[in-house]
Design a protein around this motif. Structure first.
Motif, short mmCIF file in Angstrom:
data_model
loop_
_atom_site.label_atom_id
_atom_site.label_comp_id
_atom_site.label_asym_id
_atom_site.label_seq_id
_atom_site.Cartn_x
_atom_site.Cartn_y
_atom_site.Cartn_z
N ARG A 455 5.05 -1.08 -11.64
CA ARG A 455 4.61 -2.39 -12.12
C ARG A 455 5.66 -3.43 -11.76
O ARG A 455 6.86 -3.22 -11.97
CB ARG A 455 4.37 -2.36 -13.62
N ALA A 456 5.22 -4.53 -11.20
CA ALA A 456 6.11 -5.59 -10.74
C ALA A 456 6.47 -6.53 -11.89
O ALA A 456 5.70 -6.68 -12.85
CB ALA A 456 5.46 -6.37 -9.61
N PRO A 457 7.63 -7.19 -11.82
CA PRO A 457 7.98 -8.20 -12.84
C PRO A 457 6.96 -9.33 -12.89
O PRO A 457 6.79 -9.97 -13.93
CB PRO A 457 9.35 -8.70 -12.39
N GLU A 458 6.27 -9.57 -11.76
CA GLU A 458 5.25 -10.62 -11.74
C GLU A 458 4.01 -10.24 -12.52
O GLU A 458 3.11 -11.07 -12.73
CB GLU A 458 4.87 -10.95 -10.29
N GLY A 459 3.93 -8.98 -12.97
CA GLY A 459 2.79 -8.53 -13.76
C GLY A 459 1.80 -7.68 -13.01
O GLY A 459 0.94 -7.03 -13.61
N GLY A 460 1.87 -7.69 -11.69
CA GLY A 460 0.93 -6.92 -10.89
C GLY A 460 1.53 -5.60 -10.43
O GLY A 460 2.39 -5.01 -11.09
N ALA A 461 1.04 -5.14 -9.27
CA ALA A 461 1.50 -3.87 -8.73
C ALA A 461 2.74 -4.07 -7.88
O ALA A 461 2.91 -5.10 -7.22
CB ALA A 461 0.40 -3.22 -7.89
N LEU A 462 3.61 -3.07 -7.89
CA LEU A 462 4.79 -3.04 -7.05
C LEU A 462 4.71 -1.79 -6.18
O LEU A 462 4.70 -0.67 -6.70
CB LEU A 462 6.07 -3.01 -7.89
N LEU A 463 4.62 -1.99 -4.88
CA LEU A 463 4.60 -0.88 -3.93
C LEU A 463 5.87 -0.94 -3.11
O LEU A 463 6.22 -1.99 -2.57
CB LEU A 463 3.37 -0.96 -3.02
N ALA A 464 6.58 0.19 -3.04
CA ALA A 464 7.89 0.23 -2.39
C ALA A 464 7.87 1.23 -1.25
O ALA A 464 7.31 2.32 -1.38
CB ALA A 464 8.98 0.58 -3.39
N LEU A 465 8.51 0.85 -0.15
CA LEU A 465 8.65 1.71 1.03
C LEU A 465 10.12 1.83 1.34
O LEU A 465 10.78 0.83 1.66
CB LEU A 465 7.89 1.08 2.22
N ARG A 466 10.66 3.05 1.23
CA ARG A 466 12.07 3.27 1.55
C ARG A 466 12.17 3.86 2.94
O ARG A 466 11.45 4.80 3.30
CB ARG A 466 12.72 4.24 0.54
N LEU A 467 13.11 3.31 3.75
CA LEU A 467 13.31 3.76 5.11
C LEU A 467 14.80 3.93 5.40
O LEU A 467 15.63 3.22 4.83
CB LEU A 467 12.73 2.73 6.11
N PRO A 468 15.17 4.89 6.28
CA PRO A 468 16.57 5.03 6.65
C PRO A 468 16.95 3.99 7.71
O PRO A 468 16.11 3.22 8.19
CB PRO A 468 16.62 6.45 7.23
N GLY A 469 18.19 3.98 8.10
CA GLY A 469 18.68 3.07 9.13
C GLY A 469 20.05 2.55 8.77
O GLY A 469 20.81 3.16 8.03
N ARG A 470 20.33 1.33 9.28
CA ARG A 470 21.62 0.71 8.98
C ARG A 470 21.47 -0.80 9.16
O ARG A 470 20.57 -1.28 9.86
CB ARG A 470 22.73 1.23 9.89
N SER A 471 22.36 -1.53 8.53
CA SER A 471 22.33 -2.97 8.66
C SER A 471 22.62 -3.36 10.10
O SER A 471 23.47 -2.79 10.77
CB SER A 471 23.36 -3.61 7.72
N ALA A 472 21.89 -4.36 10.59
CA ALA A 472 22.07 -4.81 11.97
C ALA A 472 23.46 -5.39 12.19
O ALA A 472 23.93 -5.46 13.33
CB ALA A 472 21.01 -5.86 12.33
N HIS A 473 24.14 -5.78 11.12
CA HIS A 473 25.49 -6.33 11.22
C HIS A 473 26.55 -5.28 10.89
O HIS A 473 27.73 -5.60 10.86
CB HIS A 473 25.67 -7.53 10.28
N GLY A 474 26.09 -4.03 10.59
CA GLY A 474 27.05 -3.00 10.18
C GLY A 474 27.76 -2.37 11.37
O GLY A 474 27.40 -2.51 12.49
#
Length: 474
Positions: A455-474
């Motif tokens: 559930r999102a703080p805005e009151g609706g749905a919260l859908l999350a996608l986690r992906l690997p990688g690294r920061s482009a500036h790292g």
């Protein structure tokens, strides 16, 4: 044909013939070969050891006799000439007293003289303390020893080796016979051991043939903890994965058929209505109803196109190669946002993006993000806002959150929103195939990531996608 080529051809032909033999037969042959090699090595070692020990014992005995005789009165030439060989405890003994000038005196004269040579003269001259050698005399082998017997002379004793040679001959015959019996027994034992050891392999073979013939994927009973038991466990795991894949395909086909049936039935009804109205003498449809039916058919065609596209996407392997090429996730999300804005109406997307690079499939990632955005836009109220935020978790993973201000997801539906063809009770009247979020999860898994809903703080749905990688500036 050159000799090396002929040899290689013969080796290749022998290898092919060997490969045609069953595994049990090959194990038996290899066991026989190994046993034969060991028998040869043991036989040679035993023969050499026995021969060396017998000859050492014979040499020691002859030297003891020679030293004992050299210290006695027998070295007097007159007495030596009158003594028979039996005086030394054996009838096969020959004895002589050799001088440094190569002359000699032996019992019973010249006829009973032992084999004499340079070695014995060297002992008489004091150049050697003693000598031991094998020599032939009158077609008989003799073992000849010589020891110093006073100044300028040596006592020589020779013993025939006929009896000893017979022992060696019998030993040389008996060892190969025993070895041959051992090779045969080793081959039989090798086949028996192979039959017992390969019994689990036979079960695996029968199971594989059963699966190929009947599709029966029952696991194989496992006994023990050895390598073959581990192989059986792995085979059972493969059967389980294959059965799960088959069941997944069956459910996919069944669910797809169910989802396709509804728009196809509606489309057929509308087309039949249009065809009936176009027949001669049939009452004409009002223009508004005809346009409504055509719009309905167009919507059904679009729904079918979307459903077929989703099915094609899900029909791919669940775990293809993950690594493709470097992808800038920020660019992927921006392209998905452009597409989503064109068909989202008055819904506003508010992105918060950070530079992020990963290895993957840019097209698949864009499709997954677009599905998240379309889902949020579908449930957002008119004029609502959808928050799109990239949030790094650590140096090696990032979360893409898509939150809307809609009604949210019921608690009982949260664990299932990413399942194939799952549609909550409140969404059954909404457009869609129930495959969009399933595609999101599939893309996430292919890239080593994960998805979840809340559930999102805005009151609706919260859908999350986690992906690997690294920061482009790292």
């Amino acid at each position: 044909m050159s000799a090396p080529t002929a040899v290689r051809g013969a080796v290749r032909a022998s290898r092919q013939r060997f490969d045609q033999i069953s595994l049990r037969g090959r194990i038996g042959v290899l066991a026989a070969l190994v046993a034969g090699l060991m028998v040869v090595l043991v036989s040679v070692a035993a023969f050499v050891t026995v021969r060396v020990n017998i000859m050492d014992s014979l040499d020691s005995n002859l030297l003891q006799r020679a030293y004992a005789a050299a210290k006695s009165d027998l070295v007097d030439p007159q007495q030596l000439a009158t003594l028979p060989p039996e005086a030394f405890g054996a009838g096969d003994i020959r004895l002589a007293l050799v001088a440094a000038n190569s002359t000699f005196i032996s019992a019973e004269g010249q006829a009973s003289a032992p084999p004499l040579g340079a070695r014995e003269v060297a002992v008489a001259a004091g150049n050697e303390d003693y000598s031991v050698r094998t020599a032939d005399l009158e077609d008989h082998p003799y073992r000849v020893v010589a020891v110093q017997a006073g100044h300028g002379q040596a006592l020589v004793i020779a013993q025939r080796l006929d009896a000893t040679q017979q022992v060696f001959t019998k030993l040389g015959v008996s060892l190969p016979i025993v070895g041959g019996v051992g090779v045969v027994l080793a081959a039989i034992a090798g086949v028996a051991v192979a039959r017992a050891a390969l019994r689990p392999v036979d079960r695996l073979t029968d199971a594989a043939e059963r699966v190929a013939a009947t599709g029966d994927m029952r696991p194989i009973p496992v006994d023990g903890t050895d390598e073959l038991a581990r192989l059986t466990h792995s085979f059972n795991e493969m059967l389980g994965a294959l059965a799960a894949s088959r069941e997944q395909q069956r459910r996919l086909v069944a669910d797809a058929g169910h989802e396709l049936r509804t728009p196809l039935t509606s489309m057929r009804t509308n087309l039949e209505l249009l065809a009936a109205a176009s027949r001669p003498g049939a009452p004409a449809l009002p223009e508004s109803e005809r346009l409504e039916i055509l719009d309905d058919v167009a919507a059904q065609v679009a729904e079918l196109s979307t459903l077929v596209g989703d099915l094609v996407e899900l029909a791919r392997d669940d775990a293809p190669a993950v690594v493709h090429e470097p992808v800038e996730l920020t660019d992927v999300i921006e392209r998905a946002l452009e597409r989503a804005r064109r068909r989202a109406g008055d819904v506003e997307f508010v992105p918060t993006l950070v530079p992020w690079t990963l290895l993957g499939d840019a097209t698949a990632l864009e499709r997954a993000v677009l599905n998240l955005l379309d889902n949020a836009a579908k449930w957002s109220p008119a004029g609502g806002k959808v928050r799109v935020q990239m949030r790094p978790i650590d140096d090696w993973s990032v979360v893409v959150e898509v939150a809307d201000a809609g009604p949210g997801i019921a608690a009982e539906d949260l664990p299932h929103v990413f399942d194939r063809f799952y549609r909550a009770a409140t969404s059954r009247t909404m457009p869609g195939s129930g495959l969009g979020l399933a595609i999101v999860r599939q893309v996430a898994v292919r890239h080593g990531g994960a998805v979840w809903a809340g559930r999102a703080p805005e009151g609706g749905a919260l859908l999350a996608l986690r992906l690997p990688g690294r920061s482009a500036h790292g």
